[in-house]
Design a protein around this motif. Structure first.
Motif: not given
Lengths: 194, 414
Positions: B122-133
């Protein structure tokens, strides 16, 4: 061949006044250091024997109080000397060097508590105190009821370590009076009047 | 639902009976974490088991060995019978407390491993999922077609190894080192879900005809054909290790390691004090303990700092070697076959072993050039690596110009 040890023993006995009993006497600790024994305090046989150090380099002399008041308090002291000089420029710095680190102070306190026995507590933590003409590291322990509490004192005289462990059954506020008097007399032999 | 989802293999499926309508899903960070946990499920389970099957027995063994050694060196009888005869006289409390602490720590590590892993993901990918994909799926005999706007593609059934299912989603796990396909279950009709599971019966099916012909792209597209080898995967691994986030994680790891190792001496002292039968009172021991930081504990801390400093200096060449080893490993695991790519004003189209993908320029996060590769980084930590061995100077200039024209930041490293 046996002449020298016998002579040494005689000389040592003559300075210790072993067995003279009721009046103060002078005890030769070694390295030219001596202590005055209070009245009714008596050194053990080691004091009259030729100077000897154990394999770890320590010499222990036990002094026992035989007075009427000591019958209850069971006071005794053990002098501990080392045959190696303490490193340092002068006695003050050598004394400071004995417990220069927190770990050495901790180890000293713990060893004193352990030496006093199970359930012993500290009555007085490790502190510098002037006793007689010298400064000493002093700490006191409180033994559990029925056991002897102790006063641990250490100093350095001309580079030679002198330690004393004095025990008593006394439980009052005032204790180790005779022991402190004896410690105050510990000094170079040539500085006394004997 | 628990913090850690149970990820299980899907139930046996039957042959699909009807074609599925297209459907759209919203993938959250939790869905993606479920998917990555499913991908690495076996390896993680193995590592988790080792806490109990390797770490704990080794610590217990060493501690018991220490007790016997202490007994023997303290003058104990030199026989097993003698040792067991004297066992009740030995003070086992310090070792018992030590083992208790280590065992409790290991059990906590074992019990929280998945939770910690999920947190790391979650910490690693948080920036990529600010909005749901948001992804639109179409599932048929050809495979799984996905369209997330800036990128789209079709993954044939033989690319997948298995279907895993968590409380949150279905995860189609790729058989090689590729991204999983994630289908969240929430909001989907139960009948559709059943059909989905049934379509997953085609996983591993190699009988579907592969897509042939030229990649659809503009006439002036730069067309490339290449095979990713160990050097490419090594470069990808190295790049991932050199990302600012990874560098910060590494620095943080060193700092945490320094803190832990530096605190070993004070902690051992505190442990010794706690179990000491001749324990000094706290009001006496505490000031001395504090003083020890100034005249004792700084020494092991300095030694640790020097050691870690040397390790820090050595870690770059060590990581270089490690990335090369990982490169060889990934190359062995990689899907065989040639990758075809076409690069034009619209983006990049690729085809590999029957799978197709199209990335618009908006899907990329930058243009990076190293001494060996051009990287076109994507979201979720991915990147398209193009070796300089397959690109001549005009080709590199063209890709760079296209990236610049679409506003991608440029980064050149040697």
């Amino acid at each position: 061949m046996r002449t020298a040890p016998i002579l040494a023993a005689l000389l040592s006995a003559s300075t210790a006044h072993v067995g003279e009993g009721a009046r103060p006497s002078r005890l030769d600790l070694d390295h030219g250091i001596a202590a005055t024994l209070p009245a009714d305090w008596q050194a053990d046989d080691e004091a009259s024997a030729p100077v000897a150090y154990d394999t770890k380099g320590y010499r222990r002399l036990q002094i026992v109080c035989h007075s009427e008041s000591c019958r209850r308090s069971q006071e005794s002291c053990t002098f501990v000397l080392k045959n190696d000089r303490v490193e340092g420029d002068d006695d003050a710095s050598r004394l400071s060097g004995l417990y220069a680190t927190a770990l050495s102070r901790y180890a000293r306190l713990r060893a004193a508590v352990k030496n006093t026995g199970e359930q012993a507590t500290l009555r007085r933590s490790l502190e510098r105190e002037t006793i007689g003409p010298r400064e000493w590291w002093v700490l006191e322990t409180q033994a559990r009821p029925g056991f002897k509490s102790a006063l641990f004192a250490e100093t350095v005289i001309d580079g030679w370590y002198v330690g004393a462990i004095c025990r008593t059954c006394e439980t009052g506020e005032i204790r180790h009076g005779a022991a402190r008097a004896m410690l105050s007399s510990v000094d170079r032999r040539d500085s006394d009047g004997f | 639902m628990g913090v850690v989802p149970s990820i299980r293999a899907a139930a046996p499926v039957t042959t699909p009976t009807q074609s599925l309508p297209e459907f759209e899903v919203e993938i959250t960070l939790d869905d993606w974490a479920d998917a990555l946990l499913a991908v690495h499920e076996e390896a993680q389970a193995r590592q988790r088991r080792r806490i109990l099957t390797v770490f704990l027995p080794v610590i217990w063994g060493l501690t018991l060995l220490g007790i016997v050694s202490e007994y023997a060196t303290a003058g104990g009888r030199r026989s097993i019978a003698g040792f067991f005869g004297d066992l009740e006289k030995l003070s086992l409390m310090p070792a018992g407390i030590f083992l208790g602490i280590i065992t409790a720590g290991a059990l906590v590590a074992w019990a929280t491993r998945l939770w910690r892993l999920r947190r790391a993901i979650r910490n690693d990918l948080r920036a990529d999922f600010r909005q749901p994909l948001r992804i639109r799926y179409r599932i048929d005999e050809d495979g799984v077609a996905s369209d997330e706007g800036v990128r789209s593609g079709v993954v044939p059934w033989h690319w997948y190894a298995r279907l895993a299912e968590s409380d949150r989603c279905l995860v189609l796990v790729a058989s090689r080192v590729e991204e999983p396909t994630v289908i969240p279950k929430r909001g989907l009709d139960p009948a559709l879900l059943r059909e989905l599971r049934s379509w997953c019966g085609l996983i591993g099916d190699t009988t579907r005809p592969s897509v042939k012909g030229e990649l659809p792209a503009r006439a002036n597209a730069l067309r490339l054909s290449y095979v990713l080898g160990a050097a490419d995967y090594a470069a990808v691994t190295w790049r991932a290790q050199e990302l600012p986030k990874a560098r910060w994680q590494r620095a943080k790891g060193f700092l945490i390691l320094f803190a832990i190792l530096s605190l070993i001496a004070p902690l051992l002292f505190v442990f010794g004090w706690v179990v000491d039968p001749y324990r000094l009172p706290l009001d006496v021991a505490l000031p001395l303990f504090i003083d020890m930081f100034g005249d004792l504990f700084w020494m092991p801390a300095l030694a640790v700092a020097v050691l870690l400093g040397l390790l820090w200096l050595a870690q770059r060449p060590l990581r270089r070697r490690s990335s090369q080893a990982w490169g060889r490993h990934f190359a062995e695991q990689a899907r065989p076959g040639t990758i075809q790519a076409a690069i034009d004003e619209d983006g990049i189209a690729t085809r590999h072993d029957g799978a197709t993908a199209r990335f618009s320029w908006a899907s990329f996060e930058g243009f990076e050039r190293t001494s060996t590769h051009v990287f076109l980084p994507l979201a979720r930590g991915l990147a398209i690596p193009l070796s300089l061995t397959i690109l001549d100077a005009p080709a590199i200039a063209r890709i760079e110009a296209l990236a610049a024209a679409h506003g991608l930041p440029r980064k050149v490293t040697t």
